[in-house]
Design a protein around this motif. Structure first.
Motif, short mmCIF file in Angstrom:
data_model
loop_
_atom_site.label_atom_id
_atom_site.label_comp_id
_atom_site.label_asym_id
_atom_site.label_seq_id
_atom_site.Cartn_x
_atom_site.Cartn_y
_atom_site.Cartn_z
N ILE A 9 -1.51 -9.44 16.58
CA ILE A 9 -2.34 -9.49 15.37
C ILE A 9 -1.63 -8.59 14.35
CG2 ILE A 9 -4.61 -9.12 14.35
CD1 ILE A 9 -5.87 -9.48 17.05
N PRO A 10 -0.60 -9.13 13.70
CA PRO A 10 0.32 -8.29 12.91
C PRO A 10 -0.20 -7.93 11.51
CG PRO A 10 1.03 -10.56 12.87
CD PRO A 10 -0.17 -10.51 13.76
N PHE A 11 -0.99 -6.89 11.45
CA PHE A 11 -1.53 -6.43 10.18
C PHE A 11 -1.56 -4.92 10.18
CE2 PHE A 11 -5.10 -4.98 12.34
CZ PHE A 11 -5.80 -4.17 11.48
N GLN A 12 -1.72 -4.36 9.02
CA GLN A 12 -2.00 -2.93 8.86
C GLN A 12 -2.96 -2.80 7.69
OE1 GLN A 12 -1.18 -0.33 10.73
NE2 GLN A 12 0.20 -1.47 12.06
N ARG A 13 -3.79 -1.78 7.74
CA ARG A 13 -4.63 -1.47 6.58
C ARG A 13 -3.74 -0.77 5.57
NH1 ARG A 13 -9.98 1.37 7.99
NH2 ARG A 13 -10.33 0.93 5.82
N SER A 14 -3.86 -1.18 4.33
CA SER A 14 -2.93 -0.68 3.32
C SER A 14 -3.64 -0.30 2.04
CB SER A 14 -1.88 -1.75 3.02
OG SER A 14 -2.50 -2.86 2.40
N ALA A 15 -2.92 0.43 1.24
CA ALA A 15 -3.37 0.79 -0.11
C ALA A 15 -2.26 0.39 -1.06
CB ALA A 15 -3.62 2.29 -0.20
N ASN A 16 -2.61 0.18 -2.30
CA ASN A 16 -1.64 -0.16 -3.33
C ASN A 16 -1.84 0.85 -4.45
OD1 ASN A 16 0.45 -1.65 -4.34
ND2 ASN A 16 -0.85 -3.23 -5.24
N VAL A 17 -1.04 1.90 -4.45
CA VAL A 17 -1.23 3.04 -5.35
C VAL A 17 -0.50 2.79 -6.66
CG1 VAL A 17 -0.93 5.54 -5.61
CG2 VAL A 17 -1.40 4.56 -3.34
N LYS A 18 -1.26 2.85 -7.75
CA LYS A 18 -0.66 2.66 -9.08
C LYS A 18 0.00 3.97 -9.53
CE LYS A 18 -1.51 0.77 -13.62
NZ LYS A 18 -2.46 0.07 -14.47
N PRO B 158 2.25 6.39 -12.40
CA PRO B 158 2.15 6.65 -13.84
C PRO B 158 2.94 5.68 -14.71
CG PRO B 158 2.49 8.70 -12.65
CD PRO B 158 2.63 7.59 -11.65
N ASP B 159 4.04 5.14 -14.19
CA ASP B 159 4.83 4.19 -14.98
C ASP B 159 4.28 2.77 -14.95
OD1 ASP B 159 5.52 3.20 -12.48
OD2 ASP B 159 7.66 3.62 -12.67
N GLY B 160 3.14 2.56 -14.26
CA GLY B 160 2.51 1.25 -14.19
C GLY B 160 2.91 0.44 -12.97
N SER B 161 3.93 0.87 -12.25
CA SER B 161 4.32 0.17 -11.03
C SER B 161 3.36 0.54 -9.89
CB SER B 161 5.76 0.50 -10.66
OG SER B 161 5.88 1.87 -10.31
N ASN B 162 3.52 -0.12 -8.77
CA ASN B 162 2.66 0.12 -7.61
C ASN B 162 3.49 0.45 -6.39
OD1 ASN B 162 -0.03 -0.53 -8.67
ND2 ASN B 162 0.86 -2.56 -8.96
N VAL B 163 2.94 1.31 -5.54
CA VAL B 163 3.57 1.64 -4.26
C VAL B 163 2.58 1.26 -3.16
CG1 VAL B 163 4.35 3.50 -2.75
CG2 VAL B 163 4.94 3.54 -5.15
N PRO B 164 2.95 0.29 -2.30
CA PRO B 164 2.08 0.00 -1.16
C PRO B 164 2.33 1.02 -0.05
CG PRO B 164 3.98 -1.46 -1.13
CD PRO B 164 4.11 -0.59 -2.37
N CYS B 165 1.29 1.33 0.69
CA CYS B 165 1.45 2.21 1.86
C CYS B 165 0.36 1.88 2.86
CB CYS B 165 1.43 3.68 1.46
SG CYS B 165 -0.08 4.27 0.68
N PHE B 166 0.64 2.22 4.12
CA PHE B 166 -0.33 2.01 5.19
C PHE B 166 -1.23 3.23 5.27
CE2 PHE B 166 3.49 -0.26 7.13
CZ PHE B 166 3.10 -1.50 6.66
N HIS B 167 -2.54 3.05 5.07
CA HIS B 167 -3.41 4.23 5.08
C HIS B 167 -4.11 4.46 6.41
CE1 HIS B 167 -7.44 2.42 4.63
NE2 HIS B 167 -6.82 1.49 3.94
N LYS B 168 -4.17 3.48 7.27
CA LYS B 168 -4.70 3.65 8.63
C LYS B 168 -3.72 2.94 9.54
CE LYS B 168 -9.06 5.29 8.67
NZ LYS B 168 -9.96 5.71 9.68
N PHE B 169 -2.73 3.64 10.02
CA PHE B 169 -1.65 3.00 10.76
C PHE B 169 -2.06 2.80 12.21
CE2 PHE B 169 2.48 2.74 12.89
CZ PHE B 169 3.03 1.70 12.16
N CYS B 170 -2.10 1.55 12.63
CA CYS B 170 -2.49 1.15 13.97
C CYS B 170 -1.26 0.62 14.68
CB CYS B 170 -3.57 0.08 13.87
SG CYS B 170 -4.14 -0.57 15.43
N GLN B 171 -0.98 1.13 15.86
CA GLN B 171 0.15 0.65 16.64
C GLN B 171 -0.26 0.58 18.10
OE1 GLN B 171 2.58 -1.28 16.93
NE2 GLN B 171 4.16 -0.25 15.72
N SER B 172 0.44 -0.23 18.87
CA SER B 172 0.12 -0.39 20.28
C SER B 172 1.33 -0.06 21.14
CB SER B 172 -0.33 -1.83 20.56
OG SER B 172 0.64 -2.74 20.12
N ARG B 173 1.05 0.36 22.36
CA ARG B 173 2.13 0.67 23.30
C ARG B 173 2.78 -0.62 23.81
NH1 ARG B 173 -1.73 4.67 24.51
NH2 ARG B 173 -0.90 6.73 24.07
#
Length: 167
Positions: free
Chosen positions: A113-122, A124-139
């Motif tokens: 189930i290949p997903f991660q919870r993410s955020a898209n942080v705006k 100051p220059d108007g661009s966006n940076v995506p990042c994983f805010h709740k990183f889930c991984q399995s053994r």
């Protein structure tokens, strides 16, 4: 399929792999998560349900509003106390409902189930940076990243003061 609105799909997904497995619902194991899930929790970020149990999750919030959620709290172990028992978080509430209904949970590796919870942080220059805010991984069957998703960092590992030039 029930998922949070901040879910970011990272690879193709084959639902036939789930259907072939036993169980009523399928969730990511998140057994390599930091911090780890408590035994009284199951991942509630995404859930794939067979048709005969889907109503439980489709009506989840309506059902919760009719329940005495303090009953969930009574099931928490004593080591989760802070001057008395704390309330149940969403992952504890889901486990409580699933256990109460005798729903069989199949925990899968993150690559299934290949997903991660993410955020898209705006920025100051108007661009966006995506990042994983709740990183889930399995053994078992961990999620490996493609070149595109390799660029995405875990939010708490980003130096936000530097990004926003905060002194």
């Amino acid at each position: 399929m029930f998922l949070r609105d901040d879910s970011l799909w990272l690879k193709e997904f084959d639902i036939r792999n789930l259907i072939a497995k036993g169980g009523d619902i399928f969730i990511p194991a998140c057994d390599a998560r930091d911090p780890p899930l408590q035994p009284s929790e199951i991942n509630d970020h995404i859930l794939v349900s067979r048709r005969d149990t889907a109503d439980v999750f489709g009506n989840y919030y309506s059902e919760l509003s009719k329940k005495d959620v303090k009953a969930c709290m009574k099931l928490l172990p004593d080591d989760l106390t802070k001057v008395g028992k704390r309330g149940c978080n969403s992952e504890m509430l889901l486990k409580w409902i699933v256990d109460e209904r005798n729903i069989t949970v199949t925990k899968l590796g993150q690559s299934k189930i290949p997903f991660q919870r993410s955020a898209n942080v705006k920025l100051p220059d108007g661009s966006n940076v995506p990042c994983f805010h709740k990183f889930c991984q399995s053994r078992k069957h961990p999620l490996t990243f493609t070149n595109e998703s390799n660029a995405i960092k875990i939010c708490k590992q980003i130096d936000w003061k530097k990004v926003f030039e905060i002194k």
